[in-house]
Design an enzyme around this catalytic site. Structure first.
Site, mmCIF file in Angstrom:
data_model
loop_
_atom_site.group_PDB
_atom_site.id
_atom_site.type_symbol
_atom_site.label_atom_id
_atom_site.label_comp_id
_atom_site.label_asym_id
_atom_site.label_seq_id
_atom_site.Cartn_x
_atom_site.Cartn_y
_atom_site.Cartn_z
ATOM 1 N N ILE A 139 22.328 17.028 -28.905
ATOM 2 C CA ILE A 139 22.454 16.475 -27.541
ATOM 3 C C ILE A 139 21.847 17.469 -26.549
ATOM 4 O O ILE A 139 22.250 18.633 -26.526
ATOM 5 C CB ILE A 139 23.941 16.255 -27.154
ATOM 6 C CG1 ILE A 139 24.671 15.414 -28.198
ATOM 7 C CG2 ILE A 139 24.046 15.618 -25.774
ATOM 8 C CD1 ILE A 139 26.168 15.275 -27.950
ATOM 9 N N LYS A 208 31.298 27.200 -27.070
ATOM 10 C CA LYS A 208 30.444 26.182 -26.442
ATOM 11 C C LYS A 208 30.959 25.842 -25.043
ATOM 12 O O LYS A 208 30.170 25.673 -24.104
ATOM 13 C CB LYS A 208 30.400 24.937 -27.318
ATOM 14 C CG LYS A 208 29.664 25.187 -28.635
ATOM 15 C CD LYS A 208 29.925 24.080 -29.631
ATOM 16 C CE LYS A 208 29.129 24.271 -30.910
ATOM 17 N NZ LYS A 208 29.563 23.400 -31.995
HETATM 18 N N1 HSE Z 1 29.864 24.293 -36.886
HETATM 19 C C1 HSE Z 1 29.351 23.651 -35.740
HETATM 20 C C2 HSE Z 1 30.025 22.299 -35.581
HETATM 21 C C3 HSE Z 1 27.854 23.477 -35.845
HETATM 22 O O1 HSE Z 1 30.636 21.839 -36.538
HETATM 23 O O2 HSE Z 1 29.956 21.718 -34.490
HETATM 24 C C4 HSE Z 1 27.230 22.946 -34.585
HETATM 25 O O3 HSE Z 1 27.323 23.887 -33.550
#
Ligand code: HSE
Ligand code: NAP
Length: 439
Positions: A139, A208
């Site tokens: 995305i 994130k």
């Molecule tokens: N391990 C991460 C997830 C990978 O499952 O979202 C993507 O950032």
């Protein structure tokens, strides 16, 4: 970087690295058309050169176990970091920038912790450092915040930003499968981190959310500022009761800014969402992020949050931008420093509804005792259930409730008082409830 051929060095040729090679192979004409010349991966750093790389067509790509052979190769124009982890990746990116190489990375661990430092170093060296793949896989959420929505004041971001945990919760909820079985499947499919603890304990999502909050609120939000809780304690009972009450449990990242004070609050936790909420319909490894802006109102971004080719799409798009910037002579000039000093909300300012499940003595008056404690603290209920406990529960009942909105401070006071009540055997689980009511 020549106009005719751009040479790329990969650090890492695992799930995402092989996706990058595959995408560059399969979309060669489209990519050449975008940048006005060929783009070729010439070297890739791996931990073990003898490892089987599957069906991927490596062309004349040279594998090496020496990072210096990539970083110090004067022919290489762009370095793409895909080994993961923090300290080694930080050093390699720093060295690559010092060698005037453009850099692309998918590493949220690193960007959440050292993004500001590395972006500064990139700008000092007139190099780009892009990291679109670090949040929500395929995305384009980072470019949406930094470009598409750059005119607006973002007030809230709420979403599912970890593919592995969403995959696990979907399969447990919809197919009744066991946690361990589905986690193994998420690892086999390449969604999980090399140490999946970061996924299931919410840390990957927290990184994130720190990146999104930093960009969306134009304020350096650190990982320590994010309140984190993972999915490891969610039980089948929690899922069943949530469903009975009209909700679904998801791992939700939340970042909110108070429009008057400018204070922010960033968190990741399992939360109940109304079953008809759009985020409740986001299944498997898919991610989705709601972004609310003062002017634009509500926007939603949806797509695959993990996996080889979806993530490679974000990486290669960054690569294309790096080459275009170089062609235009503007490398290293797109970074905008944060506008605001960090200012965080207090627990009193953080408001939510809560789901609470407890085992109590099945006796007259217990229910009244519990509800009057909540009334005394001015917390009322949206929904409440009391059922006798069938299994191993002689003399016990289960009480499940959803409160109306209250401050985190008031809820924690009540929670502590409930823990010490004699008529309560166990406080089984407690979650925030987000996204409105279930009706
Ligand atoms: N391990 C991460 C997830 C990978 O499952 O979202 C993507 O950032
Ligand atoms: P991966 O499959 O584990 O691949 C890592 C690669 O790096 C492998 O090729 C490995 O070599 C190499 N490597 C690791 N440590 C090394 C070292 N110290 N020296 C040399 N080589 C080393 O990881 P991935 O899933 O591709 O993830 C890469 C990055 O992308 C991570 O930062 C991750 O968080 C991020 N990301 C992943 C996804 C996803 O869906 N997987 C999505 C978004 C972002 P060998 O192959 O020889 O073992």
């Amino acid at each position: 970087m020549g106009q005719n051929e751009v040479k790329v060095g990969l650090l890492g040729l695992g799930t995402v690295g092989t996706g990058v090679v595959q995408l560059l192979n399969e979309h060669v004409q489209k990519i050449e058309h975008q940048v006005g010349g060929a783009v070729r991966v010439t070297k890739a750093l791996v931990a073990d050169k003898t490892k089987d790389r599957g069906d991927i067509d490596l062309n004349d790509l040279e594998l090496t176990e020496s990072a210096a052979e990539v970083i110090n190769d004067t022919e290489i124009d762009v370095v793409i970091e895909l080994i993961g982890g923090v300290e080694e990746a930080r050093q390699l990116i720093s060295d690559a920038l010092a060698n005037k190489k453009q850099v692309v990375t998918a590493n949220k661990d690193l960007i959440a912790m050292y993004g500001a430092e590395l972006l500064e170093k990139a700008a000092e060296n007139s190099c780009d450092l892009f990291y679109e793949a670090s949040v929500a896989g395929g995305i384009p959420i980072i470019r949406s915040l930094t470009e598409g929505l750059s005119a607006d004041q973002i007030t809230k971001m709420m979403g599912i930003v970890n593919g592995t945990t969403n995959y696990i919760l979907t399969k447990m909820n919809d197919e009744g499968r066991s946690y361990d079985d589905v986690l193994q499947e998420a690892k086999d499919l390449g969604f999980a981190e090399s140490d999946p603890t970061a996924d299931v304990e919410g840390l990957d999502a927290a990184r994130k959310m720190a990146i999104l909050a930093t960009l969306g609120f134009s304020m350096n939000v650190d990982l320590e500022d994010v309140d984190v809780r993972g999915i490891t304690t969610i039980s089948a009972e929690d899922m069943d009761y949530s469903e009975q009450l009209g909700y679904t449990i998801k791992l939700i990242g939340l970042a909110e800014r108070d429009t008057e004070t400018g204070k922010v609050d960033v968190s990741v936790q399992p939360a109940l969402l109304p079953a008809d909420h759009q985020l409740a319909a986001v299944k498997n490894e898919y991610n989705a992020v709601y972004v609310y802006g003062e002017a634009v109102g509500e926007t939603m971004f949806y797509g695959p949050g993990a996996g080889s080719l979806p993530t490679a799409t974000a990486v290669v798009s960054d690569l294309i931008t790096v080459v275009k910037n170089n062609n235009l002579g503007v490398s290293g000039r797109s970074m905008v420093p944060p506008q605001f000093e960090k200012s965080l909300k207090s627990d009193e300012d953080i408001r939510s509804k809560y789901f609470l499940r407890m085992h109590v003595k099945d006796e007259t008056g217990v229910f009244d005792e519990i509800t009057s404690l909540f009334s005394k603290h001015d917390i009322s209920f949206e929904k409440i259930l009391q059922v006798p406990l069938a299994k191993n529960g002689a003399g016990k009942a289960e009480v499940v409730m959803i409160t109306h909105e209250t401050s985190r401070t008031s809820y924690e006071v009540i929670y502590e008082k409930l823990k010490s009540m004699e008529s309560i055997h166990e406080l089984e689980s407690s979650y925030r409830v987000e996204g409105g009511t279930s009706e």
